[in-house]
Motif scaffolding. Sequence first.
Motif, PDB file in Angstrom:
ATOM      1  N   ARG A 278       2.364   1.402 -10.193  1.00 17.05           N
ATOM      2  CA  ARG A 278       2.322   2.354  -9.074  1.00 17.05           C
ATOM      3  C   ARG A 278       2.842   3.724  -9.489  1.00 17.05           C
ATOM      4  O   ARG A 278       2.289   4.746  -9.106  1.00 17.05           O
ATOM      5  N   GLU A 279       3.912   3.730 -10.270  1.00 16.68           N
ATOM      6  CA  GLU A 279       4.471   5.012 -10.702  1.00 16.68           C
ATOM      7  C   GLU A 279       3.449   5.787 -11.533  1.00 16.68           C
ATOM      8  O   GLU A 279       3.247   6.988 -11.321  1.00 16.68           O
TER       9      GLU A 279
ATOM     10  N   SER B 210       1.643   4.702  -2.899  1.00 17.56           N
ATOM     11  CA  SER B 210       2.204   3.374  -2.638  1.00 17.56           C
ATOM     12  C   SER B 210       2.080   3.005  -1.157  1.00 17.56           C
ATOM     13  O   SER B 210       1.703   1.888  -0.808  1.00 17.56           O
TER      14      SER B 210
ATOM     15  N   CYS C 186      12.192   1.953  -7.734  1.00 13.93           N
ATOM     16  CA  CYS C 186      11.371   0.762  -7.485  1.00 13.93           C
ATOM     17  C   CYS C 186      11.442   0.373  -6.013  1.00 13.93           C
ATOM     18  O   CYS C 186      10.426   0.058  -5.396  1.00 13.93           O
TER      19      CYS C 186
ATOM     20  N   LEU D  94       9.245   2.691  -3.918  1.00 15.41           N
ATOM     21  CA  LEU D  94       7.820   2.373  -4.001  1.00 15.41           C
ATOM     22  C   LEU D  94       7.486   1.116  -3.202  1.00 15.41           C
ATOM     23  O   LEU D  94       6.487   1.070  -2.484  1.00 15.41           O
TER      24      LEU D  94
ATOM     25  N   GLN E 195       7.781   1.875   0.578  1.00 12.73           N
ATOM     26  CA  GLN E 195       6.625   2.618   1.072  1.00 12.73           C
ATOM     27  C   GLN E 195       5.433   1.687   1.297  1.00 12.73           C
ATOM     28  O   GLN E 195       4.763   1.766   2.332  1.00 12.73           O
ATOM     29  N   ALA E 196       5.167   0.825   0.328  1.00  7.57           N
ATOM     30  CA  ALA E 196       4.026  -0.095   0.452  1.00  7.57           C
ATOM     31  C   ALA E 196       4.241  -1.067   1.613  1.00  7.57           C
ATOM     32  O   ALA E 196       3.320  -1.347   2.386  1.00  7.57           O
TER      33      ALA E 196
END
Length: 180
Positions: A37-38, A50, A123, A126, A129-130
């Motif tokens: 994702r990053e 994300s 981490c 991310l 957010q998802a």
Amino acid sequence: LCRLLNERLRDPIYHITPAFLRNVWHSYSAEFVAYLREFCILLSGNPQLSFNVGREKHLGQVIQVLGRPFPLQQIYRMIPHFSDKFAKGSWTEVLEITDHSATLRRGFNEKTCQQYGAYRKRCAELICQAFKGSLIATPEKIHHLPPAMVQDRTCIANGDEWCEWEVTWASKRESTRRLW
């Protein structure tokens, strides 16, 4: 993307290809997904990537169809069960649930915290957010209602012990009234 990932995978046996990444049947470690994702955010220039993945991809067609017979409060109540199946390395609990809201909490187990190390906050950001993207999309994708609203209470990315959210959604009746 594959080059960036493979440069960080020490053992060539774990190197990936574009075809491997596109295969929906592969599952990845939480660490790998964080790197993935990053790098996708860096390559796309989209800081909301994300969140968008959570909103658009986490609730696949099968989950949408299977969820339709159930009211939203029951679906949100089942999130810890699904998280245990699909999000290894973390735990999720429902703190409170009503007809129109749910309060959820999520954190990492000790092994995952160790694996993330110095990157734990990023981490977590991310993943948070998802997860929020999928929480917002649940009424929309499963019952064709307006998206839910999510209020952050705490977040690991801000130094808290866990992430906690209050999710609110409209009933079918309220959604219909809004249209008139």
